[in-house]
Design an enzyme around this catalytic site. Structure first.
Site, PDB file in Angstrom:
ATOM      1  N   GLY A  20      -0.521  -2.113  -2.436  1.00 27.83           N
ATOM      2  CA  GLY A  20       0.777  -1.929  -2.003  1.00 27.83           C
ATOM      3  C   GLY A  20       0.880  -1.371  -0.645  1.00 27.83           C
ATOM      4  O   GLY A  20      -0.094  -1.693   0.252  1.00 27.83           O
ATOM      5  N   LEU A  21       1.954  -0.810  -0.098  1.00 23.86           N
ATOM      6  CA  LEU A  21       2.172  -0.223   1.202  1.00 23.86           C
ATOM      7  C   LEU A  21       1.955  -1.296   2.402  1.00 23.86           C
ATOM      8  O   LEU A  21       1.474  -1.341   3.250  1.00 23.86           O
ATOM      9  CB  LEU A  21       0.959   0.765   1.606  1.00 23.86           C
ATOM     10  CG  LEU A  21       1.207   2.037   0.969  1.00 23.86           C
ATOM     11  CD1 LEU A  21       0.130   3.048   1.315  1.00 23.86           C
ATOM     12  CD2 LEU A  21       2.371   2.886   1.022  1.00 23.86           C
ATOM     13  N   CYS A  22       2.458  -2.549   1.876  1.00 14.71           N
ATOM     14  CA  CYS A  22       2.505  -3.626   2.885  1.00 14.71           C
ATOM     15  C   CYS A  22       4.102  -4.397   2.707  1.00 14.71           C
ATOM     16  O   CYS A  22       4.077  -5.497   2.741  1.00 14.71           O
ATOM     17  CB  CYS A  22       1.611  -4.847   2.438  1.00 14.71           C
ATOM     18  SG  CYS A  22       1.425  -5.135   0.472  1.00 14.71           S
ATOM     19  N   GLY A  23       5.254  -3.378   2.949  1.00 16.15           N
ATOM     20  CA  GLY A  23       6.356  -3.882   3.129  1.00 16.15           C
ATOM     21  C   GLY A  23       6.820  -4.952   1.897  1.00 16.15           C
ATOM     22  O   GLY A  23       6.539  -4.435   0.400  1.00 16.15           O
ATOM     23  N   ALA A  33       1.798  -8.049   7.022  1.00 11.24           N
ATOM     24  CA  ALA A  33       2.918  -7.062   6.440  1.00 11.24           C
ATOM     25  C   ALA A  33       2.681  -5.753   6.609  1.00 11.24           C
ATOM     26  O   ALA A  33       3.245  -4.723   6.938  1.00 11.24           O
ATOM     27  CB  ALA A  33       3.125  -7.831   4.884  1.00 11.24           C
TER      28      ALA A  33
END
Length: 295
Positions: free
Chosen positions: A89-92, A250
């Protein structure tokens, strides 16, 4: 009202978070260049593959008994949705946008009375879809720990899809991924891969070929029998590369926003800390002056 010690701890915590987000932004920027180059290099090959399929399909027009991967099963009842997302994760909104597009297709198919099966490629898509559609998920393909995607990873996913089609497990397969446009723009895309969709050649394409006529030594049906499975692998590989570039773009954008937000929060907390400290000093001075006047 928080004490000065609590404010200092919060400022130190936000500064540490800001360092992490800044580092992740720099790492994503370094990975983005390589991923973008790979995605852009795969596009011409996939486009030319589609052009060859279109030429062969035109030659087979009007004949009976075409390859199943080209003509399908003749039914439209069971749909396989191949949802490609990231492992982290941590990609908007990168993963959520792909899942949202797949979820809209699932709801529409179920409303039409169709049967839906889901094959997740990537852990994040599975984590989101299992909340509502756990009974529909038939398998999950993860690439956890893979530093760089290769053609063999696409062959793994394609082999699973082809095996399911050979068993008669579905009639139509659709691939969901995110097409990379820029750092701040990734386009969620749905592409049907079984039966193969063959775009009609445009006049510009014909002009680029110089009006050439293809002649095949083997029969077109025999060539398609070998070429269609390869095309599925190529399209999946292109989707994985597009996803990799979109993910890094992203993440770079999301971590840049997070770093800026952390800086704004540090400024607000610092101002609050200074005002609280000034109020305490002023209060102590007033108490000292009041005590001195009382004497």
């Amino acid at each position: 009202m928080p004490s000065l010690k609590e404010l200092r701890n919060r400022i130190a915590s936000v500064k540490a978070t800001q360092k992490i987000t800044k580092a992740m932004q720099m790492v994503a920027a370094a990975k983005l260049r390589r991923a973008q180059t790979a995605a852009e290099a795969a596009r011409p090959y996939a486009t030319r593959m589609e052009a060859v399929l279109a030429n062969l399909a035109t030659a087979l027009a009007g004949r009976e008994g075409g390859p199943p991967l080209m003509v399908g099963t003749g039914k439209d009842q069971v749909h396989l949705l191949v949802v490609c997302t990231a492992e982290r994760g941590l990609c908007g909104a990168f993963n959520s946008s792909i899942v949202r597009l797949a979820r809209e297709r699932i709801n529409r198919l179920l409303a039409d009375g169709k049967q839906v099966k889901i094959l997740c490629v990537g852990r994040k898509g599975y984590d989101q879809l299992k909340r509502l559609y756990a009974p529909l998920i038939i398998d999950v393909i993860e690439f956890r720990g893979v530093r760089q995607l290769n053609f063999e990873h696409a062959e793994k996913a394609a082999g699973k899809i082809l095996a399911l089609f050979a068993e008669g497990a579905f009639d139509v397969a659709t691939l969901f991924f995110s097409r990379y446009r820029s750092v701040i723009s990734q386009i969620p895309t749905a592409q049907q891969i079984i039966p193969a969709t063959v775009p009609a050649e445009t006049p510009s394409q014909e002009a680029a070929l110089g009006g050439a006529v293809y002649e095949y030594e083997l029969d077109e049906a025999e060539i398609l029998t070998e070429l269609l499975p390869l095309n599925i692998t190529v399209q999946i590989f292109k989707a994985l590369l597009e996803n990799a570039a979109s993910e890094q773009g992203a993440r770079m954008s999301a971590m840049d926003n997070a770093t800026r937000n952390a800086g704004d929060m540090i400024d607000r907390l610092t101002m609050k800390y200074n005002r609280s400290r000034q109020a305490m000093i002023t209060k102590e001075l007033i108490e000292i002056i009041s005590g001195a006047e009382a004497l």
